[in-house]
Design a protein around this motif. Structure first.
Motif, PDB file in Angstrom:
ATOM      1  N   SER A 132       2.336   4.649   0.984  1.00  0.00           N
ATOM      2  CA  SER A 132       2.150   5.424   2.207  1.00  0.00           C
ATOM      3  C   SER A 132       2.790   6.804   2.138  1.00  0.00           C
ATOM      4  CB  SER A 132       2.697   4.659   3.411  1.00  0.00           C
ATOM      5  OG  SER A 132       4.071   4.481   3.286  1.00  0.00           O
ATOM      6  N   ARG A 133       3.640   7.024   1.161  1.00  0.00           N
ATOM      7  CA  ARG A 133       4.287   8.324   1.059  1.00  0.00           C
ATOM      8  C   ARG A 133       4.488   8.647  -0.393  1.00  0.00           C
ATOM      9  NH1 ARG A 133       8.421   8.830   6.072  1.00  0.00           N
ATOM     10  NH2 ARG A 133       7.208   7.547   7.450  1.00  0.00           N
TER      11      ARG A 133
ATOM     12  N   ARG B 274      -2.989   8.021   7.230  1.00  0.00           N
ATOM     13  CA  ARG B 274      -1.741   8.764   7.065  1.00  0.00           C
ATOM     14  C   ARG B 274      -0.622   8.258   7.970  1.00  0.00           C
ATOM     15  NH1 ARG B 274      -1.316  15.328   7.049  1.00  0.00           N
ATOM     16  NH2 ARG B 274       0.800  15.415   6.291  1.00  0.00           N
TER      17      ARG B 274
ATOM     18  N   ARG C 283       0.862  -1.171   0.000  1.00  0.00           N
ATOM     19  CA  ARG C 283       0.000   0.000   0.000  1.00  0.00           C
ATOM     20  C   ARG C 283       0.903   1.227   0.000  1.00  0.00           C
ATOM     21  NH1 ARG C 283      -5.177   0.455   3.270  1.00  0.00           N
ATOM     22  NH2 ARG C 283      -4.566  -1.683   3.611  1.00  0.00           N
TER      23      ARG C 283
ATOM     24  N   GLU D  73       2.148  11.455   1.015  1.00  0.00           N
ATOM     25  CA  GLU D  73       0.757  11.885   1.162  1.00  0.00           C
ATOM     26  C   GLU D  73      -0.227  11.093   0.313  1.00  0.00           C
ATOM     27  OE1 GLU D  73       0.366  13.667   3.677  1.00  0.00           O
ATOM     28  OE2 GLU D  73       2.378  14.432   3.889  1.00  0.00           O
ATOM     29  N   ALA D  74      -0.112   9.749   0.339  1.00  0.00           N
ATOM     30  CA  ALA D  74      -1.051   8.896  -0.377  1.00  0.00           C
ATOM     31  C   ALA D  74      -2.392   8.899   0.344  1.00  0.00           C
ATOM     32  CB  ALA D  74      -0.501   7.473  -0.465  1.00  0.00           C
ATOM     33  N   GLN D  75      -3.462   8.642  -0.393  1.00  0.00           N
ATOM     34  CA  GLN D  75      -4.797   8.601   0.189  1.00  0.00           C
ATOM     35  C   GLN D  75      -4.902   7.438   1.165  1.00  0.00           C
ATOM     36  OE1 GLN D  75      -7.862   8.155  -2.719  1.00  0.00           O
ATOM     37  NE2 GLN D  75      -9.494   8.314  -1.241  1.00  0.00           N
ATOM     38  N   GLY D  76      -5.629   7.610   2.226  1.00  0.00           N
ATOM     39  CA  GLY D  76      -5.822   6.556   3.212  1.00  0.00           C
ATOM     40  C   GLY D  76      -5.254   6.965   4.557  1.00  0.00           C
TER      41      GLY D  76
END
Length: 128
Positions: free
Chosen positions: A68-69, A76, A66, A71-74
Motif C-alpha cells: 500500500s505504500r 490509494r 497487498r 504509492e503502490a498501484q491500486g
C-alpha cells in the motif's frame, strides 16, 4: 453511464476481531449486519457511517498482503470527510492511533492528514 453514488468499499482484513474493534469502537461506524460464512471460513461485516452503508469488512483465512505504500498501484486510500480535523485527530490520539501531521491540499486549500487501520490501510481525514 449514470452513477448515483459509491455504494460501498470492501476491505479484507488479516485479524477480523482487531479490525472489527477498530472500525466499530475506534472510528465509530455502525454495524448493520454481521454474517459468518462457514463454507468460506469468512466473516462479512456491513458497516454504516451516519446511517449510510459504506464498508464491507471481510475476513478470509491467510489473505495475501497487498502493498500500500509508497504509492503502490491500486486503491490509494479511503478518505473520511470531517468538520473539524483537529477534534478528530485529538479523538484518535486519545485512542492511541498515530496520525500524520496536518497538510494542506495545494489544489483546494483544504486540510487533510492520514492514519492507518490495523492492516496499515491508509485512511485519510479531509476537512470539509
Amino acid at each position: 453511464m449514470l452513477f448515483n453514488k459509491i455504494h460501498h468499499i470492501a476491505i479484507i482484513c488479516s485479524d477480523y476481531e482487531k479490525s472489527k474493534h477498530f472500525y466499530v469502537n475506534v472510528l465509530g461506524l455502525e454495524v448493520i449486519k454481521e454474517t459468518y460464512r462457514a463454507a468460506r471460513e469468512s466473516y462479512k461485516l456491513d458497516l454504516a457511517l451516519n446511517g449510510n452503508y459504506i464498508i464491507e469488512l471481510f475476513s478470509f483465512p491467510n489473505p495475501p498482503k497487498r502493498p500500500s505504500r509508497p504509492e503502490a498501484q491500486g486503491l490509494r486510500h479511503l478518505a473520511f470527510e470531517v468538520d473539524d480535523i483537529e477534534v478528530v485527530i485529538s479523538n484518535l490520539k486519545e485512542k492511541d492511533i498515530a496520525v500524520e501531521p496536518i497538510r494542506t491540499d495545494e489544489l483546494t486549500g483544504k486540510r487533510f492528514t492520514f492514519f492507518s487501520d490495523p492492516d496499515d490501510l491508509p485512511l485519510e481525514l479531509y476537512e470539509k
